[in-house]
Design a protein around this motif. Structure first.
Motif, PDB file in Angstrom:
ATOM      1  N   ASN A  60       0.824  -1.219   0.000  1.00 14.12           N
ATOM      2  CA  ASN A  60       0.000   0.000   0.000  1.00 14.12           C
ATOM      3  C   ASN A  60       0.852   1.261   0.000  1.00 14.12           C
ATOM      4  OD1 ASN A  60      -2.430  -1.370  -0.066  1.00 14.12           O
ATOM      5  ND2 ASN A  60      -2.628  -1.413   2.153  1.00 14.12           N
ATOM      6  N   ARG A  61       1.898   1.281   0.800  1.00 15.78           N
ATOM      7  CA  ARG A  61       2.762   2.469   0.850  1.00 15.78           C
ATOM      8  C   ARG A  61       3.528   2.670  -0.447  1.00 15.78           C
ATOM      9  NH1 ARG A  61       5.126   2.349   7.040  1.00 15.78           N
ATOM     10  NH2 ARG A  61       3.089   2.487   8.027  1.00 15.78           N
ATOM     11  N   LEU A  62       4.076   1.589  -0.981  1.00 21.25           N
ATOM     12  CA  LEU A  62       4.825   1.684  -2.232  1.00 21.25           C
ATOM     13  C   LEU A  62       3.903   2.085  -3.376  1.00 21.25           C
ATOM     14  CD1 LEU A  62       7.490   1.327  -3.721  1.00 21.25           C
ATOM     15  CD2 LEU A  62       6.931  -1.091  -3.994  1.00 21.25           C
ATOM     16  N   ASN A  63       2.728   1.488  -3.431  1.00 27.76           N
ATOM     17  CA  ASN A  63       1.766   1.816  -4.479  1.00 27.76           C
ATOM     18  C   ASN A  63       1.346   3.280  -4.381  1.00 27.76           C
ATOM     19  OD1 ASN A  63       0.071   0.960  -6.704  1.00 27.76           O
ATOM     20  ND2 ASN A  63      -1.625   1.303  -5.292  1.00 27.76           N
ATOM     21  N   TRP A  64       1.048   3.756  -3.175  1.00 27.28           N
ATOM     22  CA  TRP A  64       0.670   5.162  -2.994  1.00 27.28           C
ATOM     23  C   TRP A  64       1.791   6.081  -3.485  1.00 27.28           C
ATOM     24  CZ3 TRP A  64       3.279   8.811  -0.137  1.00 27.28           C
ATOM     25  CH2 TRP A  64       2.679  10.064  -0.073  1.00 27.28           C
ATOM     26  N   TYR A  65       3.018   5.790  -3.105  1.00 24.82           N
ATOM     27  CA  TYR A  65       4.151   6.627  -3.489  1.00 24.82           C
ATOM     28  C   TYR A  65       4.315   6.663  -5.004  1.00 24.82           C
ATOM     29  CZ  TYR A  65       8.802   8.625  -3.692  1.00 24.82           C
ATOM     30  OH  TYR A  65       9.866   9.432  -3.979  1.00 24.82           O
ATOM     31  N   LEU A  66       4.299   5.497  -5.634  1.00 26.57           N
ATOM     32  CA  LEU A  66       4.484   5.432  -7.081  1.00 26.57           C
ATOM     33  C   LEU A  66       3.364   6.153  -7.830  1.00 26.57           C
ATOM     34  CD1 LEU A  66       5.660   1.733  -7.423  1.00 26.57           C
ATOM     35  CD2 LEU A  66       7.073   3.796  -7.615  1.00 26.57           C
ATOM     36  N   SER A  68       1.217   8.546  -6.571  1.00 25.67           N
ATOM     37  CA  SER A  68       1.131   9.974  -6.251  1.00 25.67           C
ATOM     38  C   SER A  68       2.267  10.793  -6.863  1.00 25.67           C
ATOM     39  CB  SER A  68       1.082  10.202  -4.738  1.00 25.67           C
ATOM     40  OG  SER A  68       2.294   9.786  -4.147  1.00 25.67           O
ATOM     41  N   HIS A  69       3.388  10.141  -7.180  1.00 22.78           N
ATOM     42  CA  HIS A  69       4.510  10.835  -7.814  1.00 22.78           C
ATOM     43  C   HIS A  69       4.610  10.527  -9.304  1.00 22.78           C
ATOM     44  CE1 HIS A  69       5.648  11.136  -3.546  1.00 22.78           C
ATOM     45  NE2 HIS A  69       6.264  12.243  -3.922  1.00 22.78           N
ATOM     46  N   SER A  70       3.583   9.912  -9.854  1.00 11.50           N
ATOM     47  CA  SER A  70       3.512   9.576 -11.286  1.00 11.50           C
ATOM     48  C   SER A  70       4.773   8.876 -11.774  1.00 11.50           C
ATOM     49  CB  SER A  70       3.247  10.836 -12.112  1.00 11.50           C
ATOM     50  OG  SER A  70       2.054  11.448 -11.731  1.00 11.50           O
ATOM     51  N   LEU A  71       5.213   7.880 -11.042  1.00 10.12           N
ATOM     52  CA  LEU A  71       6.435   7.159 -11.389  1.00 10.12           C
ATOM     53  C   LEU A  71       6.179   5.917 -12.244  1.00 10.12           C
ATOM     54  CD1 LEU A  71       8.347   7.501  -8.017  1.00 10.12           C
ATOM     55  CD2 LEU A  71       8.728   8.767 -10.141  1.00 10.12           C
ATOM     56  N   LEU A  72       4.913   5.599 -12.459  1.00 11.93           N
ATOM     57  CA  LEU A  72       4.581   4.459 -13.310  1.00 11.93           C
ATOM     58  C   LEU A  72       4.151   4.966 -14.679  1.00 11.93           C
ATOM     59  CD1 LEU A  72       2.525   2.307 -10.787  1.00 11.93           C
ATOM     60  CD2 LEU A  72       4.890   1.969 -11.498  1.00 11.93           C
ATOM     61  N   ALA A  73       4.601   4.282 -15.714  1.00 12.36           N
ATOM     62  CA  ALA A  73       4.215   4.674 -17.076  1.00 12.36           C
ATOM     63  C   ALA A  73       2.724   4.450 -17.277  1.00 12.36           C
ATOM     64  CB  ALA A  73       5.009   3.849 -18.082  1.00 12.36           C
TER      65      ALA A  73
END
Length: 112
Positions: A60-66, A68-73
């Motif tokens: 959950n934390r990793l998913n939120w971070y990725l 919320s910071h638009s780090l996933l394509a």
């Protein structure tokens, strides 16, 4: 014989498996299966409650971070909420059909 020797109503170990669970597996889980045949074996993976809880917190934390910071394509659909790989399959199928209809060449390269 090993299962028969287990005593009922004993406290389970850290895996929380009671002796009664094993004793009542039924004949389909035990009898008439060759020990030499690999297809008669199935891996067992028991994850403790604390491990499952920590895994969920980390996810959950990793998913939120990725997110919320638009780090996933944008093209990443698998393992994301509100996305589907079926949409990408549909887009690829349509591209193949369009190219086939127009008698052109299409090159598709899987990203691994």
């Amino acid at each position: 014989m090993a299962l028969h020797g287990l005593k009922n109503r004993k406290s389970p170990g850290v895996d929380n498996i009671h002796p009664e669970y094993l004793k009542h597996l039924g004949q389909t889980a035990k009898a008439n299966k060759s020990p030499e045949e690999i297809s008669n074996y199935q891996p067992i993976s028991l994850t403790r409650l604390m491990s499952k809880t920590m895994e969920r917190m980390t996810y959950n934390r990793l998913n939120w971070y990725l997110e919320s910071h638009s780090l996933l394509a944008e093209e990443q659909a698998a393992f994301r909420k509100f996305t589907s790989t079926a949409h990408h399959v549909t887009l690829l199928s349509q591209a193949v059909k369009d190219v086939f209809d127009s008698k052109q060449v299409l090159t598709a390269i899987p990203l691994i």
